[in-house]
Design a protein around this motif. Structure first.
Motif, PDB file in Angstrom:
ATOM      1  N   THR A 119       1.013  -3.578  -0.634  1.00  0.00           N
ATOM      2  CA  THR A 119       1.591  -2.470  -0.203  1.00  0.00           C
ATOM      3  C   THR A 119       0.842  -1.357   0.592  1.00  0.00           C
ATOM      4  O   THR A 119       0.832  -0.723   1.530  1.00  0.00           O
ATOM      5  N   ALA A 120      -0.527  -1.409  -0.405  1.00  0.00           N
ATOM      6  CA  ALA A 120      -1.540  -0.385   0.493  1.00  0.00           C
ATOM      7  C   ALA A 120      -2.191  -1.103   1.852  1.00  0.00           C
ATOM      8  O   ALA A 120      -2.237  -0.023   2.808  1.00  0.00           O
ATOM      9  N   LEU A 121      -1.970  -2.343   1.996  1.00  0.00           N
ATOM     10  CA  LEU A 121      -2.512  -2.880   3.449  1.00  0.00           C
ATOM     11  C   LEU A 121      -1.406  -2.681   4.310  1.00  0.00           C
ATOM     12  O   LEU A 121      -1.977  -2.455   5.605  1.00  0.00           O
ATOM     13  N   ARG A 122      -0.233  -2.681   4.003  1.00  0.00           N
ATOM     14  CA  ARG A 122       0.832  -2.308   4.816  1.00  0.00           C
ATOM     15  C   ARG A 122       0.708  -0.782   5.368  1.00  0.00           C
ATOM     16  O   ARG A 122       1.277  -0.585   6.444  1.00  0.00           O
ATOM     17  N   GLY A 123       0.155  -0.201   4.528  1.00  0.00           N
ATOM     18  CA  GLY A 123       0.077   1.415   4.831  1.00  0.00           C
ATOM     19  C   GLY A 123       1.410   1.885   4.625  1.00  0.00           C
ATOM     20  O   GLY A 123       1.651   3.226   5.194  1.00  0.00           O
ATOM     21  N   SER A 124       2.297   1.415   3.627  1.00  0.00           N
ATOM     22  CA  SER A 124       3.604   2.006   3.329  1.00  0.00           C
ATOM     23  C   SER A 124       3.775   2.201   2.211  1.00  0.00           C
ATOM     24  O   SER A 124       3.198   1.792   1.096  1.00  0.00           O
ATOM     25  N   GLN A 165      -0.047  -6.435  -9.493  1.00  0.00           N
ATOM     26  CA  GLN A 165      -1.268  -6.133  -9.118  1.00  0.00           C
ATOM     27  C   GLN A 165      -1.494  -6.269  -7.525  1.00  0.00           C
ATOM     28  O   GLN A 165      -1.938  -5.684  -6.840  1.00  0.00           O
ATOM     29  N   PHE A 166      -1.120  -7.689  -7.075  1.00  0.00           N
ATOM     30  CA  PHE A 166      -1.396  -7.952  -5.775  1.00  0.00           C
ATOM     31  C   PHE A 166      -0.271  -7.138  -4.909  1.00  0.00           C
ATOM     32  O   PHE A 166      -0.355  -7.183  -3.740  1.00  0.00           O
ATOM     33  N   SER A 167       1.009  -7.042  -5.550  1.00  0.00           N
ATOM     34  CA  SER A 167       2.004  -6.218  -4.848  1.00  0.00           C
ATOM     35  C   SER A 167       1.378  -4.859  -4.613  1.00  0.00           C
ATOM     36  O   SER A 167       1.694  -4.382  -3.293  1.00  0.00           O
TER      37      SER A 167
END
Length: 112
Positions: free
Chosen positions: A107-112, A101-103
């Motif tokens: 990933t979403a926060l890094r934008g990739s 879930q945190f992964s």
């Protein structure tokens, strides 16, 4: 992050940790006269809560209904050992799911 999945995983980890502590207490008191083993329950209520769209529950502890020995205690080392193995495996599974879930969030926060 307050999704139903997160709530369910969080409640499961809390309940399993509580169960691990209870198993340790049970094993520590295996030879204590009159000691009644405790059992931690949360899975059925967690399933109901998840189906309602919440997923937040508190585990409850009750006394074991297993037969007592002549000294009044009822801790069975075989039962506790099997329960501990089961609990550890469930905890690892839930922890891995929580990490997933945190992964996804990372990933979403890094934008990739």
């Amino acid at each position: 992050m307050t999704s139903v999945t997160f709530n369910v995983l969080h409640s499961a980890l809390d309940g399993l940790a509580q169960r691990q502590r209870q198993i340790a207490d049970n094993i520590a008191n295996v030879n204590t006269p009159g000691y009644q083993a405790g059992r931690v329950r949360f899975e059925e209520e967690l399933a109901r809560s998840a189906s309602r769209g919440d997923g937040r529950v508190q585990a409850t502890t009750s006394l074991s209904l297993e037969p007592t020995r002549t000294d009044g205690g009822n801790v069975n080392l075989d039962t506790e050992t099997l329960s501990n193995v089961d609990t550890v495996l469930r905890y690892q599974f839930a922890a891995n799911a929580m990490d997933g879930q945190f992964s996804g969030v990372r990933t979403a926060l890094r934008g990739s």
